[in-house]
Design a protein around this motif. Structure first.
Motif, short mmCIF file in Angstrom:
data_model
loop_
_atom_site.label_atom_id
_atom_site.label_comp_id
_atom_site.label_asym_id
_atom_site.label_seq_id
_atom_site.Cartn_x
_atom_site.Cartn_y
_atom_site.Cartn_z
N PRO A 36 38.35 37.99 35.78
CA PRO A 36 39.34 39.05 35.56
C PRO A 36 38.77 40.45 35.72
CG PRO A 36 38.83 37.90 33.51
CD PRO A 36 38.22 37.11 34.62
N GLU A 37 37.45 40.60 35.49
CA GLU A 37 36.85 41.93 35.64
C GLU A 37 36.84 42.40 37.10
OE1 GLU A 37 33.69 38.82 36.07
OE2 GLU A 37 35.34 39.22 34.67
N ASN A 38 37.02 41.47 38.03
CA ASN A 38 37.02 41.82 39.45
C ASN A 38 38.42 42.07 40.01
OD1 ASN A 38 34.29 41.49 39.36
ND2 ASN A 38 34.17 39.82 40.83
N LEU A 39 39.44 41.89 39.20
CA LEU A 39 40.79 42.19 39.66
C LEU A 39 40.97 43.69 39.84
CD1 LEU A 39 42.82 39.82 37.30
CD2 LEU A 39 42.50 39.53 39.77
N PRO A 40 41.73 44.11 40.83
CA PRO A 40 41.96 45.55 40.99
C PRO A 40 42.90 46.08 39.92
CG PRO A 40 43.32 44.32 42.53
CD PRO A 40 42.43 43.31 41.84
N THR A 41 42.68 47.30 39.53
CA THR A 41 43.66 47.98 38.69
C THR A 41 44.82 48.42 39.57
OG1 THR A 41 42.68 50.16 39.04
CG2 THR A 41 41.78 48.83 37.22
N GLU A 42 45.90 48.87 38.95
CA GLU A 42 47.01 49.36 39.75
C GLU A 42 46.60 50.60 40.54
OE1 GLU A 42 51.82 50.12 39.37
OE2 GLU A 42 50.59 50.14 37.55
N HIS A 43 45.74 51.42 39.96
CA HIS A 43 45.23 52.59 40.68
C HIS A 43 44.41 52.15 41.90
CE1 HIS A 43 43.42 56.52 41.45
NE2 HIS A 43 42.24 55.91 41.51
N GLU A 44 43.54 51.17 41.70
CA GLU A 44 42.72 50.69 42.82
C GLU A 44 43.56 50.02 43.89
OE1 GLU A 44 38.42 49.76 40.67
OE2 GLU A 44 40.03 48.26 40.59
N LEU A 45 44.67 49.43 43.49
CA LEU A 45 45.55 48.81 44.47
C LEU A 45 46.02 49.84 45.50
CD1 LEU A 45 46.90 45.85 44.61
CD2 LEU A 45 48.99 47.08 44.03
N HIS A 46 46.22 51.06 45.04
CA HIS A 46 46.64 52.14 45.93
C HIS A 46 45.46 52.91 46.52
CE1 HIS A 46 50.84 51.59 44.76
NE2 HIS A 46 50.41 51.48 43.52
N PRO A 103 42.16 51.36 47.67
CA PRO A 103 41.32 50.16 47.79
C PRO A 103 39.84 50.44 47.98
CG PRO A 103 42.66 50.49 49.76
CD PRO A 103 43.19 51.42 48.72
N GLN A 104 39.49 51.59 48.53
CA GLN A 104 38.07 51.88 48.73
C GLN A 104 37.35 52.01 47.40
OE1 GLN A 104 36.47 51.59 51.52
NE2 GLN A 104 34.50 52.10 50.60
N GLU A 105 38.05 52.46 46.37
CA GLU A 105 37.44 52.57 45.05
C GLU A 105 37.10 51.17 44.51
OE1 GLU A 105 39.39 55.06 42.23
OE2 GLU A 105 39.92 56.59 43.72
N TRP A 106 37.97 50.20 44.77
CA TRP A 106 37.66 48.82 44.36
C TRP A 106 36.48 48.30 45.15
CZ3 TRP A 106 37.56 44.11 46.91
CH2 TRP A 106 37.44 42.97 46.10
N VAL A 107 36.45 48.55 46.44
CA VAL A 107 35.34 48.11 47.29
C VAL A 107 34.03 48.68 46.76
CG1 VAL A 107 34.29 48.31 49.58
CG2 VAL A 107 36.74 47.80 49.35
N GLU A 108 33.99 49.93 46.43
CA GLU A 108 32.76 50.57 45.93
C GLU A 108 32.38 50.01 44.57
OE1 GLU A 108 33.72 54.69 46.07
OE2 GLU A 108 33.64 54.80 48.28
N ARG A 109 33.38 49.71 43.74
CA ARG A 109 33.08 49.13 42.42
C ARG A 109 32.47 47.75 42.58
NH1 ARG A 109 36.06 46.23 38.35
NH2 ARG A 109 38.04 46.40 39.48
#
Length: 392
Positions: free
Chosen positions: A369-379, A381-387
């Motif tokens: 679950p810690e790897n799921l995107p937040t709603e902010h990251e959903l919009h 996506p590069q922030e999720w990639v970097e995380r």
């Protein structure tokens, strides 16, 4: 007519938990099933042989789809995945299965509600509340039963179950005038992708259940709240299928009698605390991820798998059914009209992540679950990639 029970129903909706739950009495589950069967419309006229042929063909398509999904997603959990039932059902059976799924999802919240308020209810008021709530739930599922092609239900049994609604698939393939074998495989590829997602992330079912409990637990504070919300949901479903303009986000208003229209009576409007809104944001992001991932998989389907895939896509999109009625209903009841691009954003998120990390790199999303995107990251996506890169 293709509307008799095909597979997987005994006409009952048993308590999925197998334990006594006094909260079950707050909803008339039997009344819901009976009402749904009455509201459900008849399917296309087919002979007994045609029905048997359709059922057999859908089971073959569901089995064939497994290896294609595994190859595209590169998820080892999908390899030879056949550990949950595949049921080819009619509309009434789908409605009964959906009622059963609702019962499983709501069971913890109904138990808590009964423990807190059950002693305050008279036998008469309990009977009325149960009958009304059951009727409204039956109306909802009955209306929806004619519009769902397939559905993976993760809340049934240990490994979930895949439901394929035969009469609806036949209706749409005829309406679109497409090759039946191709269309059936195309539908199965999408639904098997959802099945694979939960197999790759065995924690996901419990994670969603926990968050749904948080939402429903805060929203169902009394039996009256429960009845009111089911009434509003049933009205939304009814009006949606009638095409009433009053349900559009821009025209939400009060009726002549001053009664609030269902477009305003949403779960979103009832979420008062930051914690509740945060849970809804998370659930929305997860739903968008699952649909976005399935859409990316579908985009990878070419003519070598489904020969007439381009024709199917064009005609299906032109029909305006790129989201199922169940999804539209859930979005409407949740008050997500302002998020009409949510699932498209889910697809953009997945495609961006796959382009940046490769499919294998993107698959870390299923690790926990810690790897799921937040709603902010959903919009973003590069922030999720970097995380994810920083965490590796």
């Amino acid at each position: 007519m293709l509307n008799a029970t095909v597979e997987g129903s005994n006409g009952n909706t048993p308590n999925a938990s197998g334990r006594e739950n006094r909260g079950d009495s707050l909803i008339g589950w039997g009344i819901a099933a009976t009402t749904a069967s009455k509201v459900t419309t008849a399917g296309p006229r087919l002979s007994s042989k045609e029905i048997n042929d359709v059922v057999a063909a859908l089971r073959v398509a569901a089995d064939e789809a497994v290896d294609h999904v595994q190859r595209i997603t590169q998820l080892e959990a999908a390899a030879g995945l056949r550990n949950s039932p595949v049921l080819v059902v009619d509309r009434a059976t789908w409605a009964q299965a959906t009622i059963e799924s609702f019962r499983t999802m709501l069971s913890p919240s109904l138990r808590r509600l009964w423990d807190a308020k059950g002693d305050t209810m008279s036998a008469g008021s309990l009977a009325v509340s149960s009958a009304v709530s059951g009727t409204e739930l039956g109306v909802i599922t009955g209306f929806l039963s004619g519009n769902v092609l397939g559905q993976f239900d993760p809340f049934s049994g240990t490994n979930g179950r895949l439901l394929l609604v035969a009469p609806n698939i036949v209706t749409i393939e005829r309406e679109l005038v497409v090759e039946p074998a191709d269309f059936r495989l195309w539908v199965c590829l999408h639904e098997q992708t959802h099945r694979v997602q939960f197999a790759a992330a065995p924690w996901l079912q419990g994670h969603l259940q926990e968050n749904i409990e948080k939402l429903t637990g805060g929203l169902l504070n009394s039996p009256d709240d429960l009845v009111d919300r089911l009434k509003n949901a049933a009205r939304v479903a009814t009006e949606a299928f009638k095409g009433r303009n009053s349900l559009s986000p821009s025209s939400a208003s009060s009726s002549k009698s001053g009664e609030v229209l269902p477009s305003q009576s949403t779960l979103m409007s009832a979420l008062q605390t930051p914690e509740e809104r945060a849970v809804l944001s998370h659930v929305t992001a997860v739903m968008s991820l699952l649909e976005g991932h399935a859409n990316v998989v579908m985009d990878a389907i070419d003519a070598s798998i489904v020969p007439s895939v381009k024709t199917i896509r064009r005609r299906f999109d032109d029909r305006g059914k790129n989201r199922t009625s169940l999804e539209k209903f859930i979005r409407r009841v949740l008050g997500l009209d302002a998020k009409m691009r949510q699932y498209q954003d889910g697809q953009k998120f997945v495609q961006h992540a796959v382009d940046a990390m490769g499919m294998d790199g993107f698959n870390v999303v299923w690790a926990g679950p810690e790897n799921l995107p937040t709603e902010h990251e959903l919009h973003n996506p590069q922030e999720w990639v970097e995380r994810m890169r920083a965490a590796s």
